[in-house]
Design a protein around this motif. Structure first.
Motif, PDB file in Angstrom:
ATOM      1  N   ASP A  38      47.358 -19.121 -89.171  1.00 20.92           N
ATOM      2  CA  ASP A  38      48.251 -17.681 -89.621  1.00 20.92           C
ATOM      3  C   ASP A  38      48.258 -15.888 -88.687  1.00 20.92           C
ATOM      4  N   ASP A  39      47.174 -15.451 -88.685  1.00 23.30           N
ATOM      5  CA  ASP A  39      46.844 -14.196 -87.948  1.00 23.30           C
ATOM      6  C   ASP A  39      46.369 -14.492 -86.511  1.00 23.30           C
ATOM      7  N   ALA A  40      47.543 -13.111 -86.000  1.00 24.48           N
ATOM      8  CA  ALA A  40      46.255 -13.142 -84.437  1.00 24.48           C
ATOM      9  C   ALA A  40      45.161 -12.716 -84.573  1.00 24.48           C
ATOM     10  N   ILE A  41      44.552 -13.588 -83.229  1.00 20.84           N
ATOM     11  CA  ILE A  41      43.031 -13.251 -83.204  1.00 20.84           C
ATOM     12  C   ILE A  41      43.107 -12.966 -81.762  1.00 20.84           C
ATOM     13  N   CYS A  42      42.068 -12.215 -81.497  1.00 23.20           N
ATOM     14  CA  CYS A  42      41.370 -11.586 -80.459  1.00 23.20           C
ATOM     15  C   CYS A  42      40.699 -12.582 -79.569  1.00 23.20           C
ATOM     16  N   LEU A  43      40.778 -13.128 -78.577  1.00 18.38           N
ATOM     17  CA  LEU A  43      40.121 -14.562 -78.325  1.00 18.38           C
ATOM     18  C   LEU A  43      39.053 -13.663 -77.226  1.00 18.38           C
ATOM     19  N   GLU A  44      38.123 -13.986 -77.991  1.00 19.48           N
ATOM     20  CA  GLU A  44      37.103 -13.652 -76.317  1.00 19.48           C
ATOM     21  C   GLU A  44      36.609 -15.001 -75.523  1.00 19.48           C
ATOM     22  N   VAL A  45      36.844 -14.678 -74.219  1.00 23.42           N
ATOM     23  CA  VAL A  45      36.444 -15.522 -72.985  1.00 23.42           C
ATOM     24  C   VAL A  45      35.324 -15.461 -71.931  1.00 23.42           C
ATOM     25  N   THR A 110      44.416  -8.448 -73.040  1.00 21.50           N
ATOM     26  CA  THR A 110      45.234  -8.198 -73.801  1.00 21.50           C
ATOM     27  C   THR A 110      45.273  -7.293 -75.006  1.00 21.50           C
ATOM     28  N   CYS A 111      44.174  -7.797 -75.290  1.00 22.78           N
ATOM     29  CA  CYS A 111      43.158  -7.183 -76.813  1.00 22.78           C
ATOM     30  C   CYS A 111      41.787  -6.931 -76.583  1.00 22.78           C
ATOM     31  N   GLY A 112      41.379  -5.593 -77.335  1.00 22.09           N
ATOM     32  CA  GLY A 112      39.449  -5.645 -77.554  1.00 22.09           C
ATOM     33  C   GLY A 112      39.228  -4.156 -77.427  1.00 22.09           C
ATOM     34  N   THR A 113      38.839  -4.172 -76.188  1.00 22.16           N
ATOM     35  CA  THR A 113      38.624  -2.084 -76.650  1.00 22.16           C
ATOM     36  C   THR A 113      38.228  -1.439 -75.647  1.00 22.16           C
ATOM     37  N   GLU A 114      39.089  -0.053 -75.590  1.00 21.72           N
ATOM     38  CA  GLU A 114      39.333   0.834 -74.756  1.00 21.72           C
ATOM     39  C   GLU A 114      38.200   1.848 -74.965  1.00 21.72           C
ATOM     40  N   VAL A 115      38.562   2.451 -73.891  1.00 22.08           N
ATOM     41  CA  VAL A 115      37.977   3.664 -73.844  1.00 22.08           C
ATOM     42  C   VAL A 115      38.997   5.224 -73.531  1.00 22.08           C
ATOM     43  N   VAL A 116      39.463   5.897 -73.756  1.00 20.04           N
ATOM     44  CA  VAL A 116      39.860   6.696 -73.839  1.00 20.04           C
ATOM     45  C   VAL A 116      39.194   8.394 -73.623  1.00 20.04           C
ATOM     46  N   TYR A 117      39.738   8.776 -72.550  1.00 24.27           N
ATOM     47  CA  TYR A 117      38.569  10.170 -71.867  1.00 24.27           C
ATOM     48  C   TYR A 117      39.690  11.455 -72.239  1.00 24.27           C
ATOM     49  N   ARG A 118      39.895  12.046 -73.491  1.00 29.08           N
ATOM     50  CA  ARG A 118      40.904  12.449 -73.546  1.00 29.08           C
ATOM     51  C   ARG A 118      40.326  14.283 -73.367  1.00 29.08           C
ATOM     52  N   ILE A 119      41.608  14.846 -71.964  1.00 32.82           N
ATOM     53  CA  ILE A 119      41.393  15.729 -71.588  1.00 32.82           C
ATOM     54  C   ILE A 119      42.268  17.115 -72.424  1.00 32.82           C
ATOM     55  N   GLY A 120      41.839  17.808 -72.903  1.00 35.53           N
ATOM     56  CA  GLY A 120      42.715  18.720 -73.715  1.00 35.53           C
ATOM     57  C   GLY A 120      42.726  20.246 -73.564  1.00 35.53           C
ATOM     58  N   VAL A 121      43.307  20.912 -73.989  1.00 34.69           N
ATOM     59  CA  VAL A 121      44.010  22.467 -73.443  1.00 34.69           C
ATOM     60  C   VAL A 121      42.319  22.893 -74.319  1.00 34.69           C
ATOM     61  N   ASN A 122      41.868  21.995 -75.515  1.00 32.16           N
ATOM     62  CA  ASN A 122      40.851  23.157 -76.542  1.00 32.16           C
ATOM     63  C   ASN A 122      39.654  22.294 -76.179  1.00 32.16           C
TER      64      ASN A 122
END
Length: 392
Positions: A38-45, A110-122
């Motif tokens: 009924d709803d999408a799932i994130c399948l871990e293989v 195509t799903c799961g966890t991501e880490v984003v290293y954001r380099i901003g001005v401040n």
């Protein structure tokens, strides 16, 4: 009697063949039919998983209706040995055939966890995001700056081989800021000392993996900026206010630092184009700031009159024309604006209190806009003072 027995056996065989054929047809229909999700799932293989174990997991999660049909379908399509480890988004109603394709086609999870290293001005920030299968959107679950303790969730997911990593660089960040940030990321290796030329690194998002060298990331950024410049230079206006790609980067970096409003970029560029054409000095504060900081820190305060008069190669209140280098790394939109500015008669602009600017063709009009901006500043200062806590 034997003839009767043989006749019955033949009849039974025919019936069994028809039943088997019907079962095969039914199995094929079930294999390609809409699934029970009924709803999408994130399948871990997990690594080392086989189709037998995966089929059981899918039944337990309500994603398929039959272990046997799932495994037979994988066997029949020669995909049993192609199972990939990772995190995969299985959409609602996915058929067994579609699930088999999802977990065997390969490529990035195509799903799961991501880490984003954001380099901003401040600031530089590390953000952990997880995909919500129901909405197919990422949600932040942890974040911290370099000055803050490392989030526990980051420590957990950074060791997971299925976690994806990327570096996101904001427009207007200097090359020194980028190198300083990359050197600080524990995921990357081999810090660098040499800073690439200002303006040569494209603000964008870059996929990385643990153990990637800092030099490799910088090379990607430089290559992308070269590609962007080549493409936009070929499409530049005949009346572009700059004659070289280097000057285009310089002007684009000034536009980048002067406005954060996308719709204003071409107007801001037109002001500088008109000033250059008329032989007027650019008189833009961000260039003065760069002359003070060389892009190695955020000034964090207003400019002093003495700094506006100080002679540096980047002080456009003192020098004629463009400064000798860009003052930051401009994004694609600002480069495009510098090469294709609007056609206007504007030669002045000042903040208007909304985050944008008020533009003017004459000094009298500009002075009125400045006066209005001063009123807004005074009103904001008074409001802040009124909201300030009373000291005992």
């Amino acid at each position: 009697m034997w003839r009767h027995i043989a006749s019955n056996a033949l009849t039974l065989l025919i019936v069994m063949m028809f039943l088997a054929g019907g079962l095969i047809v039914w199995g094929q229909q079930e294999y390609v039919a809409e699934g029970p999700l009924d709803d999408a799932i994130c399948l871990e293989v997990e690594r080392g998983t086989n189709m037998r174990r995966l089929s059981g997991k899918l039944v337990d999660q309500g994603a398929i209706s039959s272990r046997a049909i799932f495994r037979m379908g994988a066997d029949y399509s020669d995909k049993t040995s192609q199972l990939k480890a990772g995190s995969f988004l299985v959409p609602a109603g996915a058929s067994m055939e579609e699930v088999i394709d999802i977990v065997t086609r390969g490529g990035a999870s195509t799903c799961g966890t991501e880490v984003v290293y954001r380099i901003g001005v401040n600031q530089v920030q590390t953000v952990v995001r997880e995909l919500d299968p129901a909405t197919n959107e990422y949600a932040e679950v942890a974040k911290f700056t370099r000055e803050e303790p490392v989030a526990e969730r980051y420590t957990e997911v950074s060791q997971d081989p299925d976690t994806r990593f990327r570096v996101a660089v904001a427009e207007g960040v200097t090359s020194w800021q980028i190198v300083d940030a990359l050197n600080s990321f524990d995921l990357l290796e081999d810090d660098v000392d040499e800073v690439p030329g200002e303006g040569l690194l494209a603000p964008d998002s870059y996929e990385i993996t643990p153990g990637t060298e800092v030099d490799d990331v910088l090379a990607q950024m430089q290559s992308r900026q070269e590609q962007i410049m080549e493409e936009l230079w070929a499409a530049r206006s005949e009346d572009a206010p700059v004659g070289t790609q280097e000057d285009a980067l310089i002007l684009a970096s000034i536009v980048e630092k002067e406005t954060a409003v996308p719709d204003e970029r071409r107007q801001v560029a037109s002001v500088f184009a008109n000033r250059l054409e008329q032989g007027m000095r650019l008189q833009t504060d961000p260039t003065v700031i760069y002359g003070i900081t060389r892009g190695e820190r955020v000034l964090g305060r207003g400019l002093r009159q003495s700094e506006l008069r100080a002679e540096t190669p980047w002080n456009t209140y003192v020098i004629d024309g463009l400064p000798p280098t860009p003052i930051a790394n401009p994004g694609r939109a600002s480069i495009e604006a510098a090469l294709n500015p609007d056609e206007t008669d504007y030669i002045f602009f000042v903040a208007d209190g909304t985050g944008g600017h008020a533009f003017a063709q004459t000094l009298d009009e500009h002075n009125r806009n400045v006066a209005r901006w001063r009123e807004i500043e005074a009103e904001r200062a008074a409001a802040q003072e009124a909201d300030a806590p009373v000291e005992n």
